[in-house]
Design a protein around this motif. Sequence first.
Motif, PDB file in Angstrom:
ATOM      1  N   TYR A 172     -96.417  -4.720   4.969  1.00  0.00           N
ATOM      2  CA  TYR A 172     -96.468  -6.184   5.136  1.00  0.00           C
ATOM      3  C   TYR A 172     -95.230  -6.828   4.504  1.00  0.00           C
ATOM      4  CZ  TYR A 172     -98.717 -10.804   5.334  1.00  0.00           C
ATOM      5  OH  TYR A 172     -99.033 -12.118   5.615  1.00  0.00           O
ATOM      6  N   TYR A 173     -94.891  -6.360   3.303  1.00  0.00           N
ATOM      7  CA  TYR A 173     -93.681  -6.848   2.618  1.00  0.00           C
ATOM      8  C   TYR A 173     -92.723  -5.667   2.478  1.00  0.00           C
ATOM      9  CZ  TYR A 173     -96.509 -10.896   1.185  1.00  0.00           C
ATOM     10  OH  TYR A 173     -97.300 -12.015   1.167  1.00  0.00           O
ATOM     11  N   PRO A 174     -91.730  -5.546   3.352  1.00  0.00           N
ATOM     12  CA  PRO A 174     -90.840  -4.373   3.265  1.00  0.00           C
ATOM     13  C   PRO A 174     -89.931  -4.389   2.030  1.00  0.00           C
ATOM     14  CG  PRO A 174     -90.511  -5.626   5.333  1.00  0.00           C
ATOM     15  CD  PRO A 174     -91.424  -6.428   4.460  1.00  0.00           C
ATOM     16  N   GLU A 175     -89.717  -5.572   1.441  1.00  0.00           N
ATOM     17  CA  GLU A 175     -88.801  -5.679   0.284  1.00  0.00           C
ATOM     18  C   GLU A 175     -89.581  -6.088  -0.965  1.00  0.00           C
ATOM     19  OE1 GLU A 175     -85.535  -5.224   0.445  1.00  0.00           O
ATOM     20  OE2 GLU A 175     -85.635  -4.809   2.606  1.00  0.00           O
ATOM     21  N   PRO A 176     -89.079  -5.766  -2.168  1.00  0.00           N
ATOM     22  CA  PRO A 176     -89.706  -6.298  -3.395  1.00  0.00           C
ATOM     23  C   PRO A 176     -89.774  -7.829  -3.335  1.00  0.00           C
ATOM     24  CG  PRO A 176     -88.097  -4.613  -3.945  1.00  0.00           C
ATOM     25  CD  PRO A 176     -87.934  -4.881  -2.469  1.00  0.00           C
ATOM     26  N   LEU A 177     -90.772  -8.390  -4.003  1.00  0.00           N
ATOM     27  CA  LEU A 177     -91.075  -9.816  -3.834  1.00  0.00           C
ATOM     28  C   LEU A 177     -90.248 -10.701  -4.759  1.00  0.00           C
ATOM     29  CD1 LEU A 177     -94.953  -9.363  -3.810  1.00  0.00           C
ATOM     30  CD2 LEU A 177     -93.432  -9.542  -1.822  1.00  0.00           C
ATOM     31  N   ARG A 178     -89.837 -11.830  -4.191  1.00  0.00           N
ATOM     32  CA  ARG A 178     -89.244 -12.891  -4.991  1.00  0.00           C
ATOM     33  C   ARG A 178     -90.291 -14.006  -5.020  1.00  0.00           C
ATOM     34  NH1 ARG A 178     -86.003 -11.114  -1.572  1.00  0.00           N
ATOM     35  NH2 ARG A 178     -86.197 -12.913  -0.200  1.00  0.00           N
ATOM     36  N   VAL A 179     -90.784 -14.287  -6.208  1.00  0.00           N
ATOM     37  CA  VAL A 179     -91.977 -15.119  -6.348  1.00  0.00           C
ATOM     38  C   VAL A 179     -91.605 -16.525  -6.828  1.00  0.00           C
ATOM     39  CG1 VAL A 179     -94.111 -15.361  -7.693  1.00  0.00           C
ATOM     40  CG2 VAL A 179     -93.372 -13.091  -6.911  1.00  0.00           C
ATOM     41  N   TRP A 180     -92.210 -17.525  -6.205  1.00  0.00           N
ATOM     42  CA  TRP A 180     -92.055 -18.906  -6.682  1.00  0.00           C
ATOM     43  C   TRP A 180     -93.406 -19.392  -7.206  1.00  0.00           C
ATOM     44  CZ3 TRP A 180     -93.723 -23.678  -4.012  1.00  0.00           C
ATOM     45  CH2 TRP A 180     -93.305 -24.833  -4.691  1.00  0.00           C
ATOM     46  N   VAL A 181     -93.410 -19.862  -8.458  1.00  0.00           N
ATOM     47  CA  VAL A 181     -94.651 -20.359  -9.060  1.00  0.00           C
ATOM     48  C   VAL A 181     -94.746 -21.848  -8.771  1.00  0.00           C
ATOM     49  CG1 VAL A 181     -95.964 -20.589 -11.206  1.00  0.00           C
ATOM     50  CG2 VAL A 181     -94.335 -18.694 -10.929  1.00  0.00           C
ATOM     51  N   ILE A 313     -89.521 -13.725 -10.681  1.00  0.00           N
ATOM     52  CA  ILE A 313     -90.521 -14.807 -10.743  1.00  0.00           C
ATOM     53  C   ILE A 313     -89.785 -16.055 -11.204  1.00  0.00           C
ATOM     54  CG2 ILE A 313     -92.669 -15.628 -11.791  1.00  0.00           C
ATOM     55  CD1 ILE A 313     -93.507 -12.737 -12.275  1.00  0.00           C
ATOM     56  N   THR A 314     -89.913 -17.120 -10.400  1.00  0.00           N
ATOM     57  CA  THR A 314     -89.249 -18.376 -10.752  1.00  0.00           C
ATOM     58  C   THR A 314     -90.308 -19.431 -11.058  1.00  0.00           C
ATOM     59  OG1 THR A 314     -87.356 -17.855  -9.372  1.00  0.00           O
ATOM     60  CG2 THR A 314     -87.668 -20.184  -9.932  1.00  0.00           C
ATOM     61  N   TYR A 315     -90.200 -20.014 -12.249  1.00  0.00           N
ATOM     62  CA  TYR A 315     -91.139 -21.060 -12.671  1.00  0.00           C
ATOM     63  C   TYR A 315     -90.315 -22.204 -13.257  1.00  0.00           C
ATOM     64  CZ  TYR A 315     -94.812 -23.351 -15.396  1.00  0.00           C
ATOM     65  OH  TYR A 315     -95.684 -24.265 -15.936  1.00  0.00           O
ATOM     66  N   GLU A 316     -90.476 -23.374 -12.677  1.00  0.00           N
ATOM     67  CA  GLU A 316     -89.662 -24.531 -13.050  1.00  0.00           C
ATOM     68  C   GLU A 316     -88.185 -24.115 -13.004  1.00  0.00           C
ATOM     69  OE1 GLU A 316     -91.831 -25.687 -16.609  1.00  0.00           O
ATOM     70  OE2 GLU A 316     -93.112 -26.978 -15.384  1.00  0.00           O
ATOM     71  N   ASP A 317     -87.458 -24.239 -14.129  1.00  0.00           N
ATOM     72  CA  ASP A 317     -86.026 -23.928 -14.021  1.00  0.00           C
ATOM     73  C   ASP A 317     -85.668 -22.532 -14.527  1.00  0.00           C
ATOM     74  OD1 ASP A 317     -86.651 -24.416 -16.588  1.00  0.00           O
ATOM     75  OD2 ASP A 317     -85.019 -25.839 -16.986  1.00  0.00           O
ATOM     76  N   ARG A 318     -86.705 -21.673 -14.666  1.00  0.00           N
ATOM     77  CA  ARG A 318     -86.416 -20.323 -15.200  1.00  0.00           C
ATOM     78  C   ARG A 318     -86.753 -19.251 -14.175  1.00  0.00           C
ATOM     79  NH1 ARG A 318     -89.088 -18.919 -20.644  1.00  0.00           N
ATOM     80  NH2 ARG A 318     -87.488 -17.315 -20.465  1.00  0.00           N
ATOM     81  N   THR A 319     -85.958 -18.191 -14.179  1.00  0.00           N
ATOM     82  CA  THR A 319     -86.245 -17.035 -13.324  1.00  0.00           C
ATOM     83  C   THR A 319     -86.213 -15.788 -14.187  1.00  0.00           C
ATOM     84  OG1 THR A 319     -85.305 -18.053 -11.351  1.00  0.00           O
ATOM     85  CG2 THR A 319     -85.397 -15.649 -11.359  1.00  0.00           C
ATOM     86  N   LEU A 320     -87.247 -14.985 -14.069  1.00  0.00           N
ATOM     87  CA  LEU A 320     -87.191 -13.693 -14.763  1.00  0.00           C
ATOM     88  C   LEU A 320     -86.977 -12.603 -13.731  1.00  0.00           C
ATOM     89  CD1 LEU A 320     -89.938 -11.810 -14.384  1.00  0.00           C
ATOM     90  CD2 LEU A 320     -90.892 -13.433 -16.007  1.00  0.00           C
ATOM     91  N   GLU A 321     -86.315 -11.545 -14.136  1.00  0.00           N
ATOM     92  CA  GLU A 321     -85.969 -10.485 -13.199  1.00  0.00           C
ATOM     93  C   GLU A 321     -86.507  -9.144 -13.719  1.00  0.00           C
ATOM     94  OE1 GLU A 321     -82.374 -10.904 -11.266  1.00  0.00           O
ATOM     95  OE2 GLU A 321     -82.835  -9.117 -10.062  1.00  0.00           O
TER      96      GLU A 321
END
Length: 358
Positions: A172-181, A313-321
């Motif tokens: 369903y998701y061929p690539e690792p996910l980039r998540v928006w909170v 994972i991106t939450y407000e102005d921060r992204t963790l990798e």
Amino acid sequence: MITTEKKRIAIERTSHSRLPQTDFGHLAFGSTFSDHVLIADYSKGKWGEARIVPYGNLELSPGTSALHYGQSIFEGMKAFRDVNDAINLFRAEDHRNRMNKSARRLCMPEVPAEIFIDGMHEFLRLEAPWVPAGEEGSLYLRPLLFATDSFLGIRPSENYRFIIMACPVSAYYPEPLRVWVTNSYVRAVDGGVGYVKAAGNYAPSMIANKYARENGYNVVLWLDAINRKYVEEYSTMNAFFVIDEFVVTPKLTGTILEGITRDSLLTLFEDMGVPTFEREISINEIFEMHDKGKLREAFGTGTAAVVAPVQTITYEDRTLELNPDGFKLMPAAKKKLADIRRGLEPDVYGWLTQILPE
Ligand code: COI
């Protein structure tokens, strides 16, 4: 492992199978349908006989109440072709139980085992050639129940239709996910229908998913509706995190879908000796754990998605990798699940029903 017996269900076979034109190497999720559907109708307080007919359009009154008021529920489940070419249906009774839980919540009739389970077995026996081979392939089965009264007043319908359709699918998701909170939209509230598979859970989520896709993410991570603080689930999946050596997933509060893949992974982790915790997890804790170097893995689980790793994972102005290539626990559990489904490991949990050929 259970095996099936043949039951008598009327079958009208298609005279034009689409199987020869189907490219099993390029399966976009949910767009290729198998040749047949199973249909059963509910009327005057009881279920009629199930029948299997060629896949085709439905004729519906414009007043069909499901279209107006969303009295409609569904399931997502899968069958796998194992390494010996047998067809294994995964946790069918658990899916029926969940569908009936959804039915009770939406004032709909429960679907009896003779229709859901025996019907599914007979349907799969016929559609077995549609089950893809290989590690990523499966036949996605979609049981659907919807209200068919032609009536614009608000009350539970008196008539319903149950359908099982099927789509051969790959990842369903061929690539690792980039998540928006998101903290501007919410998916579910306490006392609502977040824990069941109501059709109406999905349309309101589309605006957040649309925003995510337009901004380079592939999924949304929903927070709780009251505090906008605690992690609930991803767009189509339950959420899991590995913090230190522990697996953590949000506890089921009534607003989170009671995922069958979620439950399977919790069982597998426990048996692998990995401690699991079902508890509240705030989005701030996720970022804090990441800052301390303790957030080792993040992933989603669902029937369609199976197990999908999270990269950012991106939450407000921060992204963790994160680095999915370095994940350890997620790939181990994913492989164990795939091996059970494909007959490479014994089915010690009794999750599979082997469908005997026609
Ligand atoms: C599933 O995983 O089966 C789902 O229902 C998610 C989505 C495809 C609607």
